[in-house]
Design a protein around this motif. Structure first.
Motif, mmCIF file in Angstrom:
data_model
loop_
_atom_site.group_PDB
_atom_site.id
_atom_site.type_symbol
_atom_site.label_atom_id
_atom_site.label_comp_id
_atom_site.label_asym_id
_atom_site.label_seq_id
_atom_site.Cartn_x
_atom_site.Cartn_y
_atom_site.Cartn_z
ATOM 1 N N PRO A 60 0.829 -1.209 0.000
ATOM 2 C CA PRO A 60 0.000 0.000 0.000
ATOM 3 C C PRO A 60 0.863 1.259 0.000
ATOM 4 C CG PRO A 60 -0.805 -1.586 1.611
ATOM 5 C CD PRO A 60 0.515 -2.103 1.134
ATOM 6 N N GLY A 61 0.484 2.198 -0.810
ATOM 7 C CA GLY A 61 1.251 3.429 -0.924
ATOM 8 C C GLY A 61 0.946 4.136 -2.235
ATOM 9 N N TYR A 62 1.801 5.074 -2.595
ATOM 10 C CA TYR A 62 1.553 5.901 -3.777
ATOM 11 C C TYR A 62 2.838 6.152 -4.555
ATOM 12 C CZ TYR A 62 -2.685 7.040 -1.126
ATOM 13 O OH TYR A 62 -3.853 6.972 -0.421
ATOM 14 N N TYR A 63 2.646 6.577 -5.785
ATOM 15 C CA TYR A 63 3.735 7.158 -6.580
ATOM 16 C C TYR A 63 3.188 8.405 -7.253
ATOM 17 C CZ TYR A 63 1.560 5.087 -10.752
ATOM 18 O OH TYR A 63 0.691 4.745 -11.763
ATOM 19 N N ALA A 64 4.073 9.282 -7.690
ATOM 20 C CA ALA A 64 3.655 10.562 -8.264
ATOM 21 C C ALA A 64 4.387 10.814 -9.575
ATOM 22 C CB ALA A 64 3.925 11.709 -7.284
ATOM 23 N N VAL A 65 3.704 11.483 -10.477
ATOM 24 C CA VAL A 65 4.285 11.920 -11.749
ATOM 25 C C VAL A 65 4.162 13.439 -11.807
ATOM 26 C CG1 VAL A 65 4.233 11.721 -14.257
ATOM 27 C CG2 VAL A 65 3.556 9.772 -12.848
ATOM 28 N N LEU A 66 5.295 14.116 -11.937
ATOM 29 C CA LEU A 66 5.316 15.573 -11.965
ATOM 30 C C LEU A 66 5.867 16.057 -13.293
ATOM 31 C CD1 LEU A 66 6.542 14.493 -8.973
ATOM 32 C CD2 LEU A 66 6.187 16.895 -8.451
ATOM 33 N N LYS A 67 5.341 17.160 -13.769
ATOM 34 C CA LYS A 67 5.842 17.775 -14.993
ATOM 35 C C LYS A 67 6.264 19.208 -14.689
ATOM 36 C CE LYS A 67 3.001 15.254 -18.349
ATOM 37 N NZ LYS A 67 2.002 15.398 -19.434
ATOM 38 N N TYR A 68 7.517 19.492 -14.997
ATOM 39 C CA TYR A 68 8.043 20.851 -14.878
ATOM 40 C C TYR A 68 8.050 21.523 -16.252
ATOM 41 C CZ TYR A 68 9.839 20.104 -10.112
ATOM 42 O OH TYR A 68 9.956 19.871 -8.771
ATOM 43 N N TYR A 69 8.050 22.830 -16.250
ATOM 44 C CA TYR A 69 8.229 23.566 -17.495
ATOM 45 C C TYR A 69 9.697 23.580 -17.911
ATOM 46 C CZ TYR A 69 3.498 25.425 -16.837
ATOM 47 O OH TYR A 69 2.136 25.557 -16.679
ATOM 48 N N SER A 70 10.590 23.360 -16.964
ATOM 49 C CA SER A 70 12.022 23.475 -17.212
ATOM 50 C C SER A 70 12.729 22.187 -16.829
ATOM 51 C CB SER A 70 12.595 24.647 -16.393
ATOM 52 O OG SER A 70 13.995 24.557 -16.261
ATOM 53 N N SER A 71 13.645 21.744 -17.681
ATOM 54 C CA SER A 71 14.436 20.559 -17.367
ATOM 55 C C SER A 71 15.410 20.843 -16.229
ATOM 56 C CB SER A 71 15.200 20.087 -18.607
ATOM 57 O OG SER A 71 16.113 21.079 -19.052
ATOM 58 N N GLN A 72 15.865 22.097 -16.106
ATOM 59 C CA GLN A 72 16.756 22.468 -15.007
ATOM 60 C C GLN A 72 16.042 22.298 -13.666
ATOM 61 O OE1 GLN A 72 18.291 26.405 -15.664
ATOM 62 N NE2 GLN A 72 19.238 25.889 -17.621
ATOM 63 N N SER A 73 14.770 22.648 -13.630
ATOM 64 C CA SER A 73 13.985 22.469 -12.404
ATOM 65 C C SER A 73 13.889 20.989 -12.042
ATOM 66 C CB SER A 73 12.585 23.058 -12.588
ATOM 67 O OG SER A 73 12.628 24.448 -12.825
ATOM 68 N N ALA A 74 13.671 20.145 -13.054
ATOM 69 C CA ALA A 74 13.578 18.699 -12.809
ATOM 70 C C ALA A 74 14.889 18.151 -12.262
ATOM 71 C CB ALA A 74 13.189 17.983 -14.094
ATOM 72 N N LYS A 75 16.008 18.597 -12.803
ATOM 73 C CA LYS A 75 17.312 18.129 -12.329
ATOM 74 C C LYS A 75 17.564 18.559 -10.894
ATOM 75 C CE LYS A 75 19.539 18.052 -16.881
ATOM 76 N NZ LYS A 75 20.598 18.668 -17.738
ATOM 77 N N ARG A 76 17.214 19.802 -10.584
ATOM 78 C CA ARG A 76 17.414 20.279 -9.212
ATOM 79 C C ARG A 76 16.547 19.492 -8.229
ATOM 80 N NH1 ARG A 76 17.520 25.495 -11.793
ATOM 81 N NH2 ARG A 76 15.303 25.777 -11.313
ATOM 82 N N ALA A 77 15.323 19.169 -8.664
ATOM 83 C CA ALA A 77 14.420 18.423 -7.798
ATOM 84 C C ALA A 77 14.966 17.030 -7.511
ATOM 85 C CB ALA A 77 13.039 18.337 -8.440
ATOM 86 N N GLN A 78 15.484 16.362 -8.537
ATOM 87 C CA GLN A 78 16.023 15.025 -8.331
ATOM 88 C C GLN A 78 17.237 15.057 -7.416
ATOM 89 O OE1 GLN A 78 17.799 13.128 -11.699
ATOM 90 N NE2 GLN A 78 17.804 11.100 -10.755
ATOM 91 N N ALA A 79 18.144 16.003 -7.664
ATOM 92 C CA ALA A 79 19.366 16.084 -6.870
ATOM 93 C C ALA A 79 19.067 16.363 -5.398
ATOM 94 C CB ALA A 79 20.274 17.176 -7.434
ATOM 95 N N ALA A 80 18.060 17.163 -5.131
ATOM 96 C CA ALA A 80 17.779 17.568 -3.758
ATOM 97 C C ALA A 80 16.879 16.592 -3.011
ATOM 98 C CB ALA A 80 17.133 18.955 -3.754
ATOM 99 N N CYS A 81 16.063 15.821 -3.722
ATOM 100 C CA CYS A 81 15.028 15.028 -3.051
ATOM 101 C C CYS A 81 15.228 13.519 -3.110
ATOM 102 C CB CYS A 81 13.656 15.374 -3.649
ATOM 103 S SG CYS A 81 13.188 17.109 -3.432
ATOM 104 N N ASP A 82 16.041 13.028 -4.023
ATOM 105 C CA ASP A 82 16.201 11.578 -4.146
ATOM 106 C C ASP A 82 16.802 10.997 -2.867
ATOM 107 O OD1 ASP A 82 16.155 9.066 -5.354
ATOM 108 O OD2 ASP A 82 18.205 9.301 -6.118
ATOM 109 N N LYS A 83 16.198 9.919 -2.384
ATOM 110 C CA LYS A 83 16.637 9.199 -1.184
ATOM 111 C C LYS A 83 16.578 10.075 0.066
ATOM 112 C CE LYS A 83 19.616 6.181 -3.922
ATOM 113 N NZ LYS A 83 21.002 5.684 -4.174
ATOM 114 N N LYS A 84 15.646 11.019 0.088
ATOM 115 C CA LYS A 84 15.426 11.868 1.263
ATOM 116 C C LYS A 84 14.050 11.557 1.851
ATOM 117 C CE LYS A 84 19.308 13.966 0.604
ATOM 118 N NZ LYS A 84 19.344 15.301 -0.015
ATOM 119 N N ASN A 85 13.918 11.770 3.140
ATOM 120 C CA ASN A 85 12.652 11.466 3.804
ATOM 121 C C ASN A 85 11.553 12.453 3.420
ATOM 122 O OD1 ASN A 85 14.284 9.613 5.025
ATOM 123 N ND2 ASN A 85 13.731 10.125 7.122
#
Length: 284
Positions: A60-85
């Motif tokens: 039981p749980g969820y997954y999410a799909v997000l769309k950014y207008y900018s690829s730079q925003s997506a990269k920053r999000a992955q770098a800052a949030c991956d494997k974080k609580n």
């Protein structure tokens, strides 16, 4: 890193799509959605965020799909949030879509209010302005009295709008044209006419605003600075004076991409839905 060009279109590129999974079900779904939006909107404006339940065979749980207008925003999000609580006791996984097969989306214009949100983010609330040059009822303007009218078009209410978007700090001015049309079910009903007339006018303004923003490209640099480029559209209305535009409205049939106005004004969401395929996820 080279500067990125951000356009006023629906984002569909792989490098702007972010997957988040390992989201547990300890919190209510609405609270999880708000937490995701709060966390990931820090890295740039989001076009969409969809929170979906895990498959029945998974925990039981969820997954999410997000769309950014900018690829730079997506990269920053992955770098800052991956494997974080983030907002839960266990870490989430965050990856950017690296491959996508089986379909291809044509670039679609953003709805007018979304263009305004994107402009506010990159240009600031005082960095741009708009004004309506013309908003006119053009019902029956293209009817040929010598030819039999199309029964499907009879009773249709149509409005045309011309909007001007100005970016004074960048010396850019762009005009857009929008046409909205809807059928009158009861042609002699004044209440229906007034109700639909107001709604169609709003649709026409939104379409014209969207059309004007299509000619504007935002060049976003790593340091946060933004430059603007203007690209002339197929309909060269920018070079016409307001008097010439008014005259043109009176004598021409305007068919600049008239779309069905729909009921909710969210027609772009139907094109933007992202269908998950097994081969779209990155290897873990």
């Amino acid at each position: 890193m080279d500067p990125e060009i951000v356009t006023f279109t629906i984002p569909t590129e792989n490098n702007k799509i972010v997957f988040v999974w390992n989201i547990n079900a300890q919190l209510p779904e609405g609270e999880i959605y708000c937490s995701l939006e709060k966390v990931f909107s820090q890295f740039g404006p989001l076009y969409s965020l969809k929170l979906l339940p895990n498959a029945s065979v998974a925990e039981p749980g969820y997954y999410a799909v997000l769309k950014y207008y900018s690829s730079q925003s997506a990269k920053r999000a992955q770098a800052a949030c991956d494997k974080k609580n983030l907002f839960q006791d266990t870490p989430v996984k965050v990856k950017i879509c690296v491959k996508q097969k089986g379909f291809h989306y044509k670039s679609m214009e953003l709805y007018g209010y979304r263009c305004q949100e994107l402009a506010n983010y990159y240009l600031g609330f005082n960095g741009w302005c708009k004004r309506i040059i013309a908003l006119q009822n053009i019902t029956g303007l293209d009817d040929d009295p010598e030819m039999e009218s199309d029964p499907q078009k009879q009773g249709n209410l149509r409005y045309l709008c011309v909007v001007e978007v100005a970016l004074p700090h960048h010396g850019v001015c762009s005009r857009g044209v929008g046409v909205a049309e809807e059928r009158l079910e009861k042609r002699n009903d004044p209440l229906e006419y007034i109700s639909k007339s107001g709604r169609i006018q709003k649709y026409a303004v939104q379409k014209a605003l969207s059309n004007a923003f299509q000619k504007i490209l935002l060049v976003v640099f790593d340091n946060g600075k933004v430059a603007v480029e203007y690209v002339s559209g197929e309909e060269d209305v920018d070079c016409l004076t307001e008097e010439e535009l008014q005259g043109l409205i009176q004598v021409n049939d305007f068919t600049w991409a008239p779309k069905d106005s729909g009921e909710g004004g969210e027609d772009e969401e139907d094109w933007a839905d992202f269908t998950l395929h097994e081969d779209t996820l990155v290897d873990l």
